[in-house]
Design a protein around this motif. Structure first.
Motif, PDB file in Angstrom:
ATOM      1  N   ILE A 190       0.848  -1.185   0.000  1.00  0.00           N
ATOM      2  CA  ILE A 190       0.000   0.000   0.000  1.00  0.00           C
ATOM      3  C   ILE A 190       0.886   1.238   0.000  1.00  0.00           C
ATOM      4  N   THR A 191       0.477   2.253  -0.730  1.00  0.00           N
ATOM      5  CA  THR A 191       1.164   3.541  -0.679  1.00  0.00           C
ATOM      6  C   THR A 191       0.396   4.464   0.259  1.00  0.00           C
ATOM      7  N   PRO A 192       1.015   5.540   0.726  1.00  0.00           N
ATOM      8  CA  PRO A 192       0.283   6.481   1.582  1.00  0.00           C
ATOM      9  C   PRO A 192      -0.977   7.024   0.914  1.00  0.00           C
ATOM     10  N   GLY A 193      -0.975   7.075  -0.412  1.00  0.00           N
ATOM     11  CA  GLY A 193      -2.152   7.537  -1.140  1.00  0.00           C
ATOM     12  C   GLY A 193      -3.194   6.465  -1.381  1.00  0.00           C
ATOM     13  N   GLY A 194      -2.919   5.230  -0.946  1.00  0.00           N
ATOM     14  CA  GLY A 194      -3.911   4.163  -1.046  1.00  0.00           C
ATOM     15  C   GLY A 194      -3.824   3.285  -2.267  1.00  0.00           C
ATOM     16  N   LYS A 195      -2.741   3.365  -3.034  1.00  0.00           N
ATOM     17  CA  LYS A 195      -2.596   2.498  -4.208  1.00  0.00           C
ATOM     18  C   LYS A 195      -2.076   1.135  -3.785  1.00  0.00           C
ATOM     19  N   VAL A 196      -2.670   0.077  -4.326  1.00  0.00           N
ATOM     20  CA  VAL A 196      -2.272  -1.299  -3.999  1.00  0.00           C
ATOM     21  C   VAL A 196      -1.259  -1.787  -5.027  1.00  0.00           C
ATOM     22  N   GLY A 197      -0.157  -2.381  -4.541  1.00  0.00           N
ATOM     23  CA  GLY A 197       0.902  -2.844  -5.426  1.00  0.00           C
ATOM     24  C   GLY A 197       1.106  -4.342  -5.378  1.00  0.00           C
ATOM     25  N   ALA A 198       1.815  -4.848  -6.380  1.00  0.00           N
ATOM     26  CA  ALA A 198       2.055  -6.285  -6.533  1.00  0.00           C
ATOM     27  C   ALA A 198       3.028  -6.804  -5.484  1.00  0.00           C
ATOM     28  N   VAL A 199       2.939  -8.101  -5.217  1.00  0.00           N
ATOM     29  CA  VAL A 199       3.802  -8.782  -4.252  1.00  0.00           C
ATOM     30  C   VAL A 199       4.234 -10.127  -4.830  1.00  0.00           C
ATOM     31  N   GLY A 200       5.164 -10.786  -4.159  1.00  0.00           N
ATOM     32  CA  GLY A 200       5.645 -12.084  -4.606  1.00  0.00           C
ATOM     33  C   GLY A 200       4.871 -13.237  -3.982  1.00  0.00           C
ATOM     34  N   GLY A 201       4.969 -14.408  -4.625  1.00  0.00           N
ATOM     35  CA  GLY A 201       4.430 -15.641  -4.053  1.00  0.00           C
ATOM     36  C   GLY A 201       2.921 -15.736  -3.986  1.00  0.00           C
ATOM     37  N   VAL A 202       2.208 -15.055  -4.877  1.00  0.00           N
ATOM     38  CA  VAL A 202       0.742 -15.024  -4.807  1.00  0.00           C
ATOM     39  C   VAL A 202       0.112 -16.421  -4.874  1.00  0.00           C
ATOM     40  N   PRO A 203       0.518 -17.316  -5.798  1.00  0.00           N
ATOM     41  CA  PRO A 203      -0.123 -18.645  -5.831  1.00  0.00           C
ATOM     42  C   PRO A 203       0.017 -19.404  -4.505  1.00  0.00           C
ATOM     43  N   LEU A 204       1.160 -19.293  -3.857  1.00  0.00           N
ATOM     44  CA  LEU A 204       1.348 -19.963  -2.570  1.00  0.00           C
ATOM     45  C   LEU A 204       0.480 -19.322  -1.491  1.00  0.00           C
ATOM     46  N   LYS A 205       0.299 -18.016  -1.577  1.00  0.00           N
ATOM     47  CA  LYS A 205      -0.512 -17.310  -0.582  1.00  0.00           C
ATOM     48  C   LYS A 205      -1.985 -17.695  -0.707  1.00  0.00           C
ATOM     49  N   THR A 206      -2.458 -17.933  -1.926  1.00  0.00           N
ATOM     50  CA  THR A 206      -3.848 -18.373  -2.071  1.00  0.00           C
ATOM     51  C   THR A 206      -4.055 -19.732  -1.419  1.00  0.00           C
ATOM     52  N   VAL A 238     -10.581 -11.744  -5.806  1.00  0.00           N
ATOM     53  CA  VAL A 238     -11.193 -10.421  -5.948  1.00  0.00           C
ATOM     54  C   VAL A 238     -10.094  -9.416  -6.276  1.00  0.00           C
ATOM     55  N   PRO A 239     -10.068  -8.865  -7.498  1.00  0.00           N
ATOM     56  CA  PRO A 239      -9.002  -7.938  -7.881  1.00  0.00           C
ATOM     57  C   PRO A 239      -9.214  -6.555  -7.271  1.00  0.00           C
ATOM     58  N   VAL A 240      -8.140  -5.959  -6.752  1.00  0.00           N
ATOM     59  CA  VAL A 240      -8.218  -4.608  -6.193  1.00  0.00           C
ATOM     60  C   VAL A 240      -7.010  -3.805  -6.662  1.00  0.00           C
ATOM     61  N   GLY A 241      -7.226  -2.517  -6.891  1.00  0.00           N
ATOM     62  CA  GLY A 241      -6.130  -1.651  -7.315  1.00  0.00           C
ATOM     63  C   GLY A 241      -5.873  -0.511  -6.363  1.00  0.00           C
ATOM     64  N   SER A 242      -6.776  -0.353  -5.387  1.00  0.00           N
ATOM     65  CA  SER A 242      -6.642   0.738  -4.433  1.00  0.00           C
ATOM     66  C   SER A 242      -7.333   0.362  -3.131  1.00  0.00           C
ATOM     67  N   LEU A 243      -7.045   1.134  -2.087  1.00  0.00           N
ATOM     68  CA  LEU A 243      -7.701   0.912  -0.800  1.00  0.00           C
ATOM     69  C   LEU A 243      -9.204   1.140  -0.933  1.00  0.00           C
ATOM     70  N   LYS A 244      -9.590   2.176  -1.651  1.00  0.00           N
ATOM     71  CA  LYS A 244     -11.024   2.439  -1.873  1.00  0.00           C
ATOM     72  C   LYS A 244     -11.657   1.273  -2.628  1.00  0.00           C
ATOM     73  N   GLY A 245     -10.951   0.719  -3.618  1.00  0.00           N
ATOM     74  CA  GLY A 245     -11.476  -0.420  -4.346  1.00  0.00           C
ATOM     75  C   GLY A 245     -11.652  -1.638  -3.467  1.00  0.00           C
ATOM     76  N   ALA A 246     -10.720  -1.837  -2.533  1.00  0.00           N
ATOM     77  CA  ALA A 246     -10.827  -2.959  -1.593  1.00  0.00           C
ATOM     78  C   ALA A 246     -12.033  -2.776  -0.673  1.00  0.00           C
ATOM     79  N   LEU A 247     -12.259  -1.545  -0.216  1.00  0.00           N
ATOM     80  CA  LEU A 247     -13.421  -1.271   0.634  1.00  0.00           C
ATOM     81  C   LEU A 247     -14.722  -1.492  -0.129  1.00  0.00           C
ATOM     82  N   ASP A 248     -14.744  -1.080  -1.384  1.00  0.00           N
ATOM     83  CA  ASP A 248     -15.934  -1.314  -2.214  1.00  0.00           C
ATOM     84  C   ASP A 248     -16.188  -2.806  -2.396  1.00  0.00           C
ATOM     85  N   ALA A 249     -15.112  -3.575  -2.607  1.00  0.00           N
ATOM     86  CA  ALA A 249     -15.251  -5.023  -2.779  1.00  0.00           C
ATOM     87  C   ALA A 249     -15.792  -5.670  -1.504  1.00  0.00           C
TER      88      ALA A 249
END
Length: 262
Positions: A190-206, A238-249
């Motif tokens: 997360i950025t201070p402005g609320g943008k969501v960024g990519a991370v590693g190991g997503v398939p293992l995290k699911t 559930v795809p999200v690109g921002s903190l607001k998008g995550a709250l909407d989801a």
């Protein structure tokens, strides 16, 4: 008397094969610049760590406890000093619950790995607090947030820290939690402005998320295809690109609405 051509050919082939055999033997023994990873721990950011709240708020009124869970998800990787050899890589390659990752992708930079992880976690927490308070139009001068999450380090908990803070302070805005009683897992910086960024190991995290009871997984929208490749049965991405998008989801999840889908 001349040599038998067939004997000469076999001798030549044997001599040519020696360097290949030697190289293969060396490859089996020499450590490789990789880390082996597997599904790691999950941590409910709305819960407790070592007997204390993961998220502790002072200076503002908090909501009643959410009946659901917000699970921050990790991977477990071999230590940076561990020797990973060709045989280890070969075994991991054929397992869906293992991944071979460049060591630099897991432990970037030079210096002490644990110190870097601690620094990344501290920075991630600061960004999460800033993003959450901005979303709620609150000032950090008035609201003090303390975060604890044990051994779950690195920046990938940022999104869920921010969601947890909002859940504690505001919930759904009507006196209830964000989850609607569901177990929702996910990952993302997360950025201070609320943008969501990519991370590693997503398939293992699911896999870790489904193992620990999650039915929804919030994933950075740029990583939908990666997450879908090994999505466990019963887990909705559930795809999200921002903190607001995550709250909407989360609102759509609570109300059985039109939940975004990868």
């Amino acid at each position: 008397m001349t040599d038998d051509p067939r004997r000469t050919r076999r001798r030549t082939l044997a001599l040519c094969a020696l360097p290949v055999v030697a190289l293969f033997a060396v490859a089996l023994l020499v450590p490789l610049p990789f880390s082996l990873a597997q599904p790691g721990e999950t941590a409910n950011v709305l819960g407790r760590s070592d007997g204390k709240p993961v998220i502790e708020v002072k200076g503002a009124r908090t909501q009643d406890e959410d009946k659901g869970r917000l699970l921050s998800v990790t991977i477990a990787a071999t230590r940076p000093e561990a020797d990973v050899r060709l045989a280890d890589v070969a075994r991991a390659w054929f397992r869906e619950d293992r991944a071979v990752m460049p060591r630099e992708a897991v432990y970037p930079g030079d210096g002490d790995a644990e110190e870097r992880i601690s620094e990344e976690m501290e920075e991630s927490q600061h960004k999460a607090v800033t993003a959450a308070l901005r979303q709620l139009h609150l000032s950090p001068k008035d609201v003090h947030v303390k975060l604890r999450l044990g051994d779950v380090g690195g920046p990938s908990a940022g999104l869920f820290f921010a969601l947890g803070i909002i859940d504690k302070l505001d919930g759904d805005g009507a006196g209830h939690g964000l989850t609607g009683g569901h177990t929702v897992a996910g990952t993302g910086t997360i950025t201070p402005g609320g943008k969501v960024g990519a991370v590693g190991g997503v398939p293992l995290k699911t896999q870790a998320a489904r193992r620990d009871g999650a039915t929804y997984f919030l994933v950075p929208k740029t990583q939908c295809a990666e997450a879908e490749a090994q999505r466990p049965s019963g887990l909705r991405l559930v795809p999200v690109g921002s903190l607001k998008g995550a709250l909407d989801a989360l609102e759509e999840i609570r109300t059985d609405g039109k939940v975004p889908n990868c």
